[in-house]
Design a protein around this motif. Structure first.
Motif, PDB file in Angstrom:
ATOM      1  N   ASP A 259      11.829  -8.681   2.979  1.00  0.00           N
ATOM      2  CA  ASP A 259      10.563  -8.694   2.258  1.00  0.00           C
ATOM      3  C   ASP A 259       9.901  -7.320   2.287  1.00  0.00           C
ATOM      4  OD1 ASP A 259      11.073 -11.361   1.907  1.00  0.00           O
ATOM      5  OD2 ASP A 259       9.124 -12.050   2.591  1.00  0.00           O
ATOM      6  N   SER A 260      10.015  -6.647   3.428  1.00  0.00           N
ATOM      7  CA  SER A 260       9.409  -5.320   3.565  1.00  0.00           C
ATOM      8  C   SER A 260      10.075  -4.309   2.634  1.00  0.00           C
ATOM      9  CB  SER A 260       9.513  -4.833   5.020  1.00  0.00           C
ATOM     10  OG  SER A 260       8.773  -5.669   5.887  1.00  0.00           O
ATOM     11  N   ILE A 261      11.398  -4.332   2.569  1.00  0.00           N
ATOM     12  CA  ILE A 261      12.123  -3.409   1.700  1.00  0.00           C
ATOM     13  C   ILE A 261      11.765  -3.657   0.237  1.00  0.00           C
ATOM     14  CG2 ILE A 261      14.420  -2.811   0.837  1.00  0.00           C
ATOM     15  CD1 ILE A 261      15.454  -3.305   3.718  1.00  0.00           C
ATOM     16  N   ARG A 262      11.715  -4.922  -0.126  1.00  0.00           N
ATOM     17  CA  ARG A 262      11.372  -5.258  -1.516  1.00  0.00           C
ATOM     18  C   ARG A 262       9.970  -4.744  -1.862  1.00  0.00           C
ATOM     19  NH1 ARG A 262      11.617 -10.290  -0.883  1.00  0.00           N
ATOM     20  NH2 ARG A 262      13.891 -10.366  -1.022  1.00  0.00           N
ATOM     21  N   TYR A 263       9.042  -4.945  -0.959  1.00  0.00           N
ATOM     22  CA  TYR A 263       7.662  -4.513  -1.205  1.00  0.00           C
ATOM     23  C   TYR A 263       7.558  -2.983  -1.248  1.00  0.00           C
ATOM     24  CZ  TYR A 263       2.551  -4.448  -0.854  1.00  0.00           C
ATOM     25  OH  TYR A 263       1.210  -4.251  -1.096  1.00  0.00           O
ATOM     26  N   CYS A 264       8.319  -2.312  -0.380  1.00  0.00           N
ATOM     27  CA  CYS A 264       8.316  -0.840  -0.359  1.00  0.00           C
ATOM     28  C   CYS A 264       8.766  -0.251  -1.684  1.00  0.00           C
ATOM     29  CB  CYS A 264       9.242  -0.327   0.744  1.00  0.00           C
ATOM     30  SG  CYS A 264       8.581  -0.471   2.404  1.00  0.00           S
ATOM     31  N   THR A 273       6.123   5.120  -4.874  1.00  0.00           N
ATOM     32  CA  THR A 273       6.364   3.890  -4.130  1.00  0.00           C
ATOM     33  C   THR A 273       6.248   4.195  -2.639  1.00  0.00           C
ATOM     34  OG1 THR A 273       8.746   4.323  -4.140  1.00  0.00           O
ATOM     35  CG2 THR A 273       7.881   2.881  -5.876  1.00  0.00           C
ATOM     36  N   ILE A 274       5.684   3.275  -1.883  1.00  0.00           N
ATOM     37  CA  ILE A 274       5.376   3.571  -0.478  1.00  0.00           C
ATOM     38  C   ILE A 274       6.631   3.790   0.359  1.00  0.00           C
ATOM     39  CG2 ILE A 274       3.168   2.359  -0.581  1.00  0.00           C
ATOM     40  CD1 ILE A 274       4.471   0.057   0.956  1.00  0.00           C
ATOM     41  N   GLY A 275       7.789   3.364  -0.142  1.00  0.00           N
ATOM     42  CA  GLY A 275       9.038   3.596   0.579  1.00  0.00           C
ATOM     43  C   GLY A 275       9.447   5.057   0.629  1.00  0.00           C
ATOM     44  N   THR A 276       8.766   5.900  -0.154  1.00  0.00           N
ATOM     45  CA  THR A 276       9.079   7.333  -0.115  1.00  0.00           C
ATOM     46  C   THR A 276       8.332   8.058   0.998  1.00  0.00           C
ATOM     47  OG1 THR A 276       7.308   7.879  -1.692  1.00  0.00           O
ATOM     48  CG2 THR A 276       9.492   7.353  -2.602  1.00  0.00           C
ATOM     49  N   TYR A 277       7.407   7.361   1.658  1.00  0.00           N
ATOM     50  CA  TYR A 277       6.626   7.995   2.727  1.00  0.00           C
ATOM     51  C   TYR A 277       7.320   7.807   4.073  1.00  0.00           C
ATOM     52  CZ  TYR A 277       3.037   8.348  -0.841  1.00  0.00           C
ATOM     53  OH  TYR A 277       2.356   8.645  -2.000  1.00  0.00           O
ATOM     54  N   GLN A 278       7.318   8.867   4.867  1.00  0.00           N
ATOM     55  CA  GLN A 278       8.120   8.874   6.097  1.00  0.00           C
ATOM     56  C   GLN A 278       7.672   7.831   7.116  1.00  0.00           C
ATOM     57  OE1 GLN A 278       8.067  12.975   7.403  1.00  0.00           O
ATOM     58  NE2 GLN A 278       9.947  13.449   6.298  1.00  0.00           N
ATOM     59  N   ILE A 280       6.468   4.892   6.577  1.00  0.00           N
ATOM     60  CA  ILE A 280       7.012   3.605   6.145  1.00  0.00           C
ATOM     61  C   ILE A 280       8.523   3.587   6.365  1.00  0.00           C
ATOM     62  CG2 ILE A 280       7.324   2.049   4.194  1.00  0.00           C
ATOM     63  CD1 ILE A 280       4.460   2.187   5.202  1.00  0.00           C
ATOM     64  N   GLN A 281       9.187   4.681   6.065  1.00  0.00           N
ATOM     65  CA  GLN A 281      10.626   4.773   6.295  1.00  0.00           C
ATOM     66  C   GLN A 281      10.962   4.553   7.772  1.00  0.00           C
ATOM     67  OE1 GLN A 281      11.609   8.637   4.775  1.00  0.00           O
ATOM     68  NE2 GLN A 281      11.458   8.019   2.623  1.00  0.00           N
ATOM     69  N   THR A 334       3.706  -6.954   8.362  1.00  0.00           N
ATOM     70  CA  THR A 334       2.302  -7.153   7.970  1.00  0.00           C
ATOM     71  C   THR A 334       1.603  -5.818   7.766  1.00  0.00           C
ATOM     72  OG1 THR A 334       1.471  -7.251  10.271  1.00  0.00           O
ATOM     73  CG2 THR A 334       2.216  -9.325   9.268  1.00  0.00           C
ATOM     74  N   ARG A 335       2.020  -4.779   8.483  1.00  0.00           N
ATOM     75  CA  ARG A 335       1.424  -3.449   8.311  1.00  0.00           C
ATOM     76  C   ARG A 335       1.884  -2.808   7.008  1.00  0.00           C
ATOM     77  NH1 ARG A 335       0.262  -1.031  14.022  1.00  0.00           N
ATOM     78  NH2 ARG A 335       0.484  -2.856  15.361  1.00  0.00           N
ATOM     79  N   ILE A 336       3.162  -2.987   6.692  1.00  0.00           N
ATOM     80  CA  ILE A 336       3.683  -2.460   5.429  1.00  0.00           C
ATOM     81  C   ILE A 336       2.969  -3.114   4.249  1.00  0.00           C
ATOM     82  CG2 ILE A 336       5.720  -2.442   3.940  1.00  0.00           C
ATOM     83  CD1 ILE A 336       7.397  -2.049   6.518  1.00  0.00           C
ATOM     84  N   PHE A 337       2.721  -4.398   4.354  1.00  0.00           N
ATOM     85  CA  PHE A 337       2.037  -5.120   3.276  1.00  0.00           C
ATOM     86  C   PHE A 337       0.537  -4.837   3.251  1.00  0.00           C
ATOM     87  CE2 PHE A 337       5.956  -7.269   2.763  1.00  0.00           C
ATOM     88  CZ  PHE A 337       5.903  -8.041   1.611  1.00  0.00           C
ATOM     89  N   GLY A 338       0.013  -4.232   4.309  1.00  0.00           N
ATOM     90  CA  GLY A 338      -1.411  -3.944   4.357  1.00  0.00           C
ATOM     91  C   GLY A 338      -2.237  -5.216   4.309  1.00  0.00           C
ATOM     92  N   ALA A 339      -3.315  -5.201   3.528  1.00  0.00           N
ATOM     93  CA  ALA A 339      -4.194  -6.366   3.455  1.00  0.00           C
ATOM     94  C   ALA A 339      -3.468  -7.600   2.929  1.00  0.00           C
ATOM     95  CB  ALA A 339      -5.401  -6.055   2.564  1.00  0.00           C
ATOM     96  N   TYR A 340      -2.434  -7.386   2.101  1.00  0.00           N
ATOM     97  CA  TYR A 340      -1.675  -8.528   1.590  1.00  0.00           C
ATOM     98  C   TYR A 340      -0.931  -9.256   2.711  1.00  0.00           C
ATOM     99  CZ  TYR A 340      -2.697  -6.786  -3.075  1.00  0.00           C
ATOM    100  OH  TYR A 340      -3.344  -6.373  -4.220  1.00  0.00           O
ATOM    101  N   GLY A 341      -0.636  -8.557   3.794  1.00  0.00           N
ATOM    102  CA  GLY A 341      -0.011  -9.204   4.936  1.00  0.00           C
ATOM    103  C   GLY A 341      -0.938 -10.162   5.643  1.00  0.00           C
ATOM    104  N   TYR A 342      -2.228 -10.080   5.320  1.00  0.00           N
ATOM    105  CA  TYR A 342      -3.240 -10.961   5.907  1.00  0.00           C
ATOM    106  C   TYR A 342      -3.511 -12.167   5.008  1.00  0.00           C
ATOM    107  CZ  TYR A 342      -7.348 -11.844   8.874  1.00  0.00           C
ATOM    108  OH  TYR A 342      -8.245 -12.377   9.775  1.00  0.00           O
TER     109      TYR A 342
END
Length: 378
Positions: A259-264, A273-278, A280-281, A334-342
């Protein structure tokens, strides 16, 4: 004849497809209802999974611990509570019955359990006896033709829906651990009752309750094992219990990571896309490394068990590491998803709630760290 690795790969593909098509699309609905998914449970039985550890001569599928763990891992990837209940049915809920039950008990209870028609439960924990089994106070008193059971158990997985129960009792307080014995107690035994099911934080389709025994009479043949060696019933499968918990943890870890990879790859911030930030990587990297290590530890243990090699310490390590890794992955998700993880809209909140279940089953990590350390400090 198929090689072992081919059979394992085939089973994983079959289970993965089942989970993708039958479990994941409805997981949120099951979690929100909190009801036991009898329909899925019966489908799992029809696939032969509930008897995967047992030989064909008693109605099983003739598999082994590795195939068992692959099955529950994939189920946990879809819905941890479904994987956990299946794991209970395949192992703790039925193993004592298989090893020590009579042929008549096999026909009446074991075969229907493998067909998904009856559910088995395992009664170990008491309010004052969790890790400290020497403090078990549920009593078994010998009578002329059998035993009378009095006491109560708590945190009983499948307790309120179980048709039969494997129950740890104390037969002689003066003997301490040597007085412990397991008994087979059908739920229709007079004097048997249970509380309403617990309202749980996570694994909400897992049916848990307290169990009460009020002068429950059982015949001599319902004593599982040799008098004075009751703990053998538990110790025989303790490594399997712990590595099974590791497999469940791997399933949850994979779900959180997927789920985290898909969201990234979907979430865009600052034009990327947030997956380009270190940072998050780094989170994804830690999940991937922990997943690889957990897999290696878990399936090393299952293959040792399948070869008959003693490996309780290795199983304890696998359970400890894989569970901590799953807890970390759910937190990071939940951190990768930010507020959506809540938000209850996304599955990562369920992974975060469900992972608590893994910390307690098969031994708390505070106890496991002590027992693992003893192997090196003695």
């Amino acid at each position: 004849m198929m090689a072992r690795s081919d059979i394992e790969a085939l089973l994983r593909r079959i289970m993965a497809r089942f989970v993708d098509e039958e479990v994941i699309p409805f997981a949120r609905e099951h979690d929100e209802s909190g009801e036991f998914p009898f329909d899925l449970f019966k489908k799992i039985a029809d696939m032969g999974i509930l008897g995967i550890r047992y030989p064909k001569k008693v109605g099983g599928s003739g598999g082994n611990t590795t195939l068992y763990c692959i099955s529950v891992e994939e189920l946990a990837r879809g819905l941890l509570s479904l994987g956990a209940t299946t794991a209970m049915q395949c192992l703790m809920g039925t193993d004592g019955l298989y090893r020590y039950g009579t042929k008549e008990m096999h026909e009446r209870y074991l075969r229907p359990a493998m067909r998904g028609e009856k559910i088995g439960a395992f009664q170990l924990t008491e309010p004052e006896a969790g890790s400290d089994l020497g403090n078990v106070r549920t009593r078994a008193t010998k009578t002329e033709k059998g035993w009378v059971i009095n006491g109560m158990k708590t945190w009983s997985t499948s307790g309120p829906i179980g048709h039969f129960h494997t129950v740890l009792t104390q037969t002689d307080l003066n003997k301490g651990l040597r007085g412990l014995m397991f008994f087979f107690i059908p739920a229709d035994t007079p004097g048997f009752s249970h509380s309403k099911r617990f309202d749980l934080l996570g694994t909400r389709t897992t049916q848990m309750s307290e169990i009460y025994f009020n002068n429950c009479y059982v015949p001599d043949e319902y004593m599982l094992g040799e008098l004075g060696r009751g703990l053998d019933v538990l110790l025989t499968i303790l490594a399997e219990i712990r590595v099974m918990t590791a497999a469940l943890a791997i399933g949850l870890l994979r779900a959180a990571m997927d789920d985290s990879i898909r969201y990234c790859k979907e979430r865009v911030q600052f034009g990327k896309t947030i997956g380009t930030y270190q940072l998050i990587q780094a989170k994804i990297t830690n999940m991937a490394v922990n997943l690889e290590a957990s897999n290696l530890m878990c399936y090393k243990v299952t293959h040792l068990i399948d070869r008959g090699v003693s490996c309780l310490n290795e199983a304890s390590m696998a359970k400890y590491f894989a569970t901590e890794s799953a807890c970390s992955a759910a937190d990071e998700a939940t951190r990768i998803f930010g507020a959506y993880g809540y938000s209850m809209e996304y599955n990562v909140q369920r992974y975060y709630r469900d992972n608590r279940f893994l910390l307690y089953g098969g031994g708390t990590h505070e106890v496991l760290q002590t027992t693992i350390a003893r192997q090196y400090l003695r």
